[in-house]
Write an enzyme that holds these catalytic residues in place. Sequence first.
Site, short mmCIF file in Angstrom:
data_model
loop_
_atom_site.label_atom_id
_atom_site.label_comp_id
_atom_site.label_asym_id
_atom_site.label_seq_id
_atom_site.Cartn_x
_atom_site.Cartn_y
_atom_site.Cartn_z
CG HIS A 1 -2.67 -0.41 -3.63
ND1 HIS A 1 -3.05 0.88 -3.33
CD2 HIS A 1 -2.82 -1.11 -2.47
CE1 HIS A 1 -3.40 0.95 -2.07
NE2 HIS A 1 -3.26 -0.24 -1.52
CB SER B 1 -0.95 0.00 1.20
OG SER B 1 -0.27 -0.38 2.35
CG ASN C 1 -3.06 3.82 1.07
OD1 ASN C 1 -4.26 3.85 1.40
ND2 ASN C 1 -2.42 2.69 0.83
CD GLU D 1 -3.54 3.83 -5.98
OE1 GLU D 1 -3.29 5.04 -6.04
OE2 GLU D 1 -3.41 3.18 -4.93
N1 3HC Z 1 -17.62 -10.56 -0.35
C1 3HC Z 1 -18.87 -10.56 -0.83
N2 3HC Z 1 -19.80 -9.65 -0.47
C2 3HC Z 1 -19.43 -8.71 0.44
C3 3HC Z 1 -18.13 -8.65 0.99
C4 3HC Z 1 -17.20 -9.63 0.56
N3 3HC Z 1 -15.93 -9.68 1.00
N4 3HC Z 1 -18.06 -7.62 1.88
C5 3HC Z 1 -19.26 -7.02 1.86
N5 3HC Z 1 -20.09 -7.68 1.01
C6 3HC Z 1 -21.47 -7.37 0.67
C7 3HC Z 1 -22.40 -7.59 1.84
O1 3HC Z 1 -22.84 -8.93 1.88
C8 3HC Z 1 -23.56 -6.66 1.51
O2 3HC Z 1 -24.42 -7.24 0.55
P1 3HC Z 1 -25.99 -6.87 0.55
O3 3HC Z 1 -26.08 -5.37 0.34
O4 3HC Z 1 -26.53 -7.62 -0.61
O5 3HC Z 1 -26.49 -7.31 1.88
C9 3HC Z 1 -22.86 -5.50 0.81
O6 3HC Z 1 -21.57 -5.98 0.40
C10 3HC Z 1 -22.69 -4.34 1.75
O7 3HC Z 1 -22.04 -4.77 2.94
P2 3HC Z 1 -22.55 -4.47 4.43
O8 3HC Z 1 -24.04 -4.47 4.46
O9 3HC Z 1 -21.82 -5.39 5.36
O10 3HC Z 1 -22.02 -3.03 4.82
P3 3HC Z 1 -21.94 -1.70 3.98
O11 3HC Z 1 -23.22 -1.36 3.32
O12 3HC Z 1 -21.34 -0.69 4.88
O13 3HC Z 1 -20.87 -1.99 2.83
C11 3HC Z 1 -18.61 -1.82 2.22
C12 3HC Z 1 -19.60 -2.47 3.15
C13 3HC Z 1 -18.84 -2.30 0.78
C14 3HC Z 1 -17.22 -2.27 2.67
C15 3HC Z 1 -18.80 -0.26 2.27
O14 3HC Z 1 -18.93 0.17 3.60
C16 3HC Z 1 -17.67 0.50 1.65
O15 3HC Z 1 -17.61 0.65 0.45
N6 3HC Z 1 -16.74 1.04 2.49
C17 3HC Z 1 -15.55 1.70 2.03
C18 3HC Z 1 -14.45 0.68 1.87
C19 3HC Z 1 -13.16 1.31 1.45
O16 3HC Z 1 -13.00 2.51 1.39
N7 3HC Z 1 -12.17 0.46 1.13
C20 3HC Z 1 -10.84 0.91 0.76
C21 3HC Z 1 -9.99 0.99 1.99
S1 3HC Z 1 -8.37 1.59 1.66
C22 3HC Z 1 -7.53 0.23 1.11
O17 3HC Z 1 -8.02 -0.88 1.07
C23 3HC Z 1 -6.12 0.48 0.68
C24 3HC Z 1 -5.18 -0.15 1.66
O18 3HC Z 1 -3.88 -0.06 1.09
C25 3HC Z 1 -5.15 0.53 2.99
#
Ligand code: 3HC
Length: 384
Positions: free
Chosen positions: A139, A118, A190, A151
């Site tokens: 990434h 990252s 990031n 990325e």
């Molecule tokens: N596999 C399959 N389905 C999944 C899943 C997975 N791993 N994770 C979540 N889902 C599904 C859930 O089952 C749910 O489905 P549904 O709507 O049909 O019930 C749907 O996705 C939404 O999940 P939740 O209801 O649990 O919760 P949210 O509505 O809050 O969604 C999220 C979860 C998609 C993670 C959303 O909150 C989101 O987009 N958050 C932002 C995540 C983000 O910014 N990620 C990047 C982080 S930075 C990074 O990774 C870089 C690193 O280098 C640090």
Amino acid sequence: MSIKKIGVVGAGTMGHGIAEVSALANYNVSVVDISWDFLNRAKERIMESLNKFYEKGQIKEKPEDIMKRIEFSTSYDVMRDADFVIEAVPEIIELKRKVFETLDSITPSHTFLASNTSSIPISTIAEVTKRKEKIIGMHFFNPPPIMKLVEIVPSKYTSDETIEVTIDLAKKMNKIPVKLKVEVPGFVSNRIFLRLMQEACREVEDGEATIEEVDSAARNGLKLPMGIFELSDYVGIDVAVDLWNVIVSSGTAQDVKCEMYKRKFEAKELGVKTGKGFYNYPAPGKYRKVELQVTSKVDPARLISLAVNEGAWLIQNGIVNAKDIDTVMIYGFNFPKGLMEIADELGIRNIYNHLVDIYSKGYVAYRPNSLIEELINTSKGFYM
Ligand code: 3HC
């Protein structure tokens, strides 16, 4: 060059998701980790995720059949016939370099080696191999099966062929690739995430708002899927602190004093993975949406001001353009619209005024970028 088999090193949060995405794209996959505990947990998590997709009709193939394309092993021997390997081990530079040394000695000479790091510079990883031109950053975002962005980070050694193959692979995985023109610590994603965390932390530590108020402004004001502290918990406070340190220690970003992240890290309250971070979760590894009040006194323009300033820096240094930054934030963080587009809507002068105000309190990182000053002087926005 046609890719038939993908190797994944590291079966943790990112590794197991990358293996799943690869198998979903019809590739044969080999996953290596140091213990069967990690591998078995990865198997379970992939199965859980595939079942969710299958139950919702988002995939037609049975999860058991997709799983047949993934083999798990504690030995690097399974990498001997891999055409493309993606490393996703913890962010410890010595560990990454050791993994690449091993991969370089085991995989055939045609094999491309990518890192999901990252923030660690790809060139420092490439330098331990005898195929520097075949090393690249790829990434992914958490959770990899859901987040569309990848990325693509070439180092100064990466060949055009490697870039093309990696972009093509990302597309075959149904992802949206954004290529950086120049390698920069923390990449685009990031660096912007760091700036959001820094301002969120500053507001709380300066007594301007509570953690919940900051996150409510992010979710209800900016319409982001998660608050900034909530996202930090989701990503892991260890990962957040790590990328923070890597970017700041590279000398390419001024630090903003913040004790909260450090304290959480030292107390081993790492977020969702430990069941407690800035918020509490039902159990270690189990995320549940944080409940927040709807109203907040936090100004969304203030909350994104430092991130927008960072965006201006990335544009000014020729790393990406405004559109690329927006693609990163929309597909990597599920923003409803791009950061730079939001900045235009909220008003560049408004953003500028917040930067000047916070800068005047002694926070040097907030010194407005000259591109922002230029936009104000010409009454323009990033797109307007
Ligand atoms: N596999 C399959 N389905 C999944 C899943 C997975 N791993 N994770 C979540 N889902 C599904 C859930 O089952 C749910 O489905 P549904 O709507 O049909 O019930 C749907 O996705 C939404 O999940 P939740 O209801 O649990 O919760 P949210 O509505 O809050 O969604 C999220 C979860 C998609 C993670 C959303 O909150 C989101 O987009 N958050 C932002 C995540 C983000 O910014 N990620 C990047 C982080 S930075 C990074 O990774 C870089 C690193 O280098 C640090």
